[in-house]
Design a protein around this motif. Sequence first.
Motif, short mmCIF file in Angstrom:
data_model
loop_
_atom_site.label_atom_id
_atom_site.label_comp_id
_atom_site.label_asym_id
_atom_site.label_seq_id
_atom_site.Cartn_x
_atom_site.Cartn_y
_atom_site.Cartn_z
N PHE A 257 40.83 82.00 37.06
CA PHE A 257 40.41 82.63 38.31
C PHE A 257 41.08 83.99 38.48
CE2 PHE A 257 39.32 78.28 39.29
CZ PHE A 257 38.24 78.37 40.18
N ASP A 258 40.33 84.89 39.08
CA ASP A 258 40.87 86.14 39.61
C ASP A 258 40.80 86.01 41.13
OD1 ASP A 258 41.64 88.67 40.28
OD2 ASP A 258 39.91 89.69 39.40
N GLY A 259 41.90 85.62 41.75
CA GLY A 259 41.86 85.23 43.15
C GLY A 259 41.03 83.97 43.28
N GLU A 260 39.91 84.02 43.99
CA GLU A 260 39.02 82.87 44.11
C GLU A 260 37.74 83.04 43.29
OE1 GLU A 260 39.67 79.93 45.58
OE2 GLU A 260 41.68 80.82 45.71
N ARG A 261 37.71 84.05 42.45
CA ARG A 261 36.53 84.30 41.61
C ARG A 261 36.75 83.64 40.24
NH1 ARG A 261 32.51 88.66 40.84
NH2 ARG A 261 32.02 88.84 38.61
N PRO A 262 35.90 82.69 39.83
CA PRO A 262 36.02 82.12 38.49
C PRO A 262 35.55 83.13 37.46
CG PRO A 262 34.07 81.24 39.57
CD PRO A 262 34.77 82.10 40.59
N VAL A 263 36.36 83.35 36.41
CA VAL A 263 36.01 84.39 35.43
C VAL A 263 35.93 83.87 34.00
CG1 VAL A 263 36.99 86.19 36.90
CG2 VAL A 263 38.42 85.14 35.13
N ALA A 264 36.38 82.65 33.75
CA ALA A 264 36.27 82.06 32.41
C ALA A 264 36.48 80.56 32.53
CB ALA A 264 37.30 82.68 31.46
N PHE A 265 35.99 79.82 31.53
CA PHE A 265 36.19 78.37 31.52
C PHE A 265 36.34 77.86 30.09
CE2 PHE A 265 31.57 78.78 31.08
CZ PHE A 265 31.30 77.88 30.06
N ARG A 266 36.92 76.67 29.98
CA ARG A 266 37.01 75.91 28.73
C ARG A 266 36.71 74.46 29.08
NH1 ARG A 266 42.31 75.69 28.06
NH2 ARG A 266 42.33 73.46 28.55
N LEU A 267 35.78 73.82 28.38
CA LEU A 267 35.43 72.43 28.63
C LEU A 267 36.08 71.54 27.58
CD1 LEU A 267 31.61 72.74 29.47
CD2 LEU A 267 33.58 72.83 31.03
N ASP A 268 36.81 70.52 28.03
CA ASP A 268 37.59 69.66 27.14
C ASP A 268 37.17 68.21 27.24
OD1 ASP A 268 39.19 71.83 26.40
OD2 ASP A 268 40.73 71.37 27.91
N ALA A 269 37.19 67.52 26.09
CA ALA A 269 36.99 66.08 26.04
C ALA A 269 38.17 65.47 25.30
CB ALA A 269 35.68 65.74 25.32
N ARG A 270 38.89 64.56 25.95
CA ARG A 270 40.03 63.88 25.34
C ARG A 270 39.60 62.47 24.96
NH1 ARG A 270 45.88 63.25 26.28
NH2 ARG A 270 46.50 61.71 24.72
N VAL A 271 39.76 62.13 23.68
CA VAL A 271 39.50 60.78 23.21
C VAL A 271 40.71 60.36 22.37
CG1 VAL A 271 37.96 59.24 21.95
CG2 VAL A 271 37.01 61.22 23.13
N ASN A 272 41.48 59.43 22.90
CA ASN A 272 42.73 59.01 22.26
C ASN A 272 43.60 60.24 22.01
OD1 ASN A 272 42.20 56.22 22.31
ND2 ASN A 272 40.76 56.49 20.62
N ASP A 273 44.03 60.51 20.75
CA ASP A 273 44.94 61.63 20.53
C ASP A 273 44.22 62.89 20.06
OD1 ASP A 273 44.29 60.93 17.94
OD2 ASP A 273 46.34 60.60 17.26
N ARG A 274 42.91 62.92 20.25
CA ARG A 274 42.12 64.08 19.83
C ARG A 274 41.52 64.77 21.05
NH1 ARG A 274 39.78 64.88 14.72
NH2 ARG A 274 38.18 66.51 14.63
N LEU A 275 41.75 66.06 21.15
CA LEU A 275 41.16 66.87 22.21
C LEU A 275 40.11 67.78 21.59
CD1 LEU A 275 41.37 67.82 25.26
CD2 LEU A 275 42.67 69.76 24.31
N THR A 276 38.91 67.74 22.12
CA THR A 276 37.86 68.64 21.65
C THR A 276 37.54 69.64 22.75
OG1 THR A 276 36.88 66.91 20.26
CG2 THR A 276 35.50 68.81 20.78
N SER A 277 37.70 70.92 22.41
CA SER A 277 37.29 71.98 23.33
C SER A 277 35.83 72.29 23.01
CB SER A 277 38.18 73.22 23.15
OG SER A 277 39.47 72.96 23.65
#
Length: 372
Positions: A257-277
């Motif tokens: 965020f820049d103040g209250e403006r969203p400017v970037a994102f990353r979507l994550d899925a956690r399954v056991n000890d593996r994180l997928t972006s």
Amino acid sequence: MTATGPPAEPGLGAGPPTADLAAPHRRPAGRSAPEPGPVHDLRLVDLDTLTRAQEDAWATAYRRYGTRLQQSPGYARAVRAAGQRVVVALAPLGIIAFTREGEVLTAVGGDEPVLTEHGHAERLAHLVTSVRRATGASVYLPLVDAAHAGACARAGCTTWRRPPNSLIDWSRDGADLWGRALERGTSQLRRKRRLVERDGLTVRPGQSGAHAFAHVLAVDDRSWKAEHGQSMRLRGGQDALYGRLVGTGEITAAILFDGERPVAFRLDARVNDRLTSLKWSYDETYRRYSPGLHLLTEGLRQEWAGRGVRTVDLHGSPDTLKNLLYSERVPRADVWCGAAEPGALRARERAALDARVTRAHQAGKGLRHAFG
């Protein structure tokens, strides 16, 4: 769709020992590979008619053996919500979900599409050839791990190489990540990091629900992907797919965020000890900050250090950003089991896309240049 064999609830029984798997290859012309026998108790069920007992058994198997979000019933439900017909193959060897379009069944999963005990790559080949026999449809498995593709090739399927997947060894909780990026990058990386800090951009991790996804879409609509027809709204229901997954909390969004403006994102899925972006993007107005780099270095560490993650999967082909961060690249291939002519067409289409992406990558340009 009819089933083969007597009715049976899905389970995951013991299978044959794992073979020594070769690299993926095309089946030589004029030579027929021995086909494995049919999978006993295979059931092919439309997702809309899946019984509660079948879905519960699938969910139990996923909790026990799952390594990828795409192996889950929740992901299949999200694909269905995005408007695609989903068919599920249930067998003692494992479970696979497919989308069906005409006479082609396409695996929903990626590098490990079959939900089964780890280390049994040959099970995918047994299931794929059995689904082909049972339905008469061609079966397509995009971007499969090379070990699984090799097993399918030995079972008579056609395979072709695809770009590798990029992984980060997270055993040090990302302590080595920024240093690796600096070694491979330029002094501009430090300048961009200072710029983020100077202007007070902040990451809010672990966001889910409809409000969070509204922020994600707002960013995506202002990204280069929207201009080039690659945004979620413009790519065959991806907004519905990811909207459901973020809405239900099956994946989370880290939002810059820049103040209250969203400017970037990353979507994550956690399954056991593996994180997928699974996906990331940014508002083109904020390009000078390299928001993706910030979310995949400082943002990852802030959210996932000390939480038992061992591998971060960057979920895709090499690009300029992944080049800075990866610690391992895993070979992948597509698998086609079915009619030769549409399979050859699919291979040509994929090769053309990969060639565009590779040219941009080798020129040191971003992915956007493959779609210009």
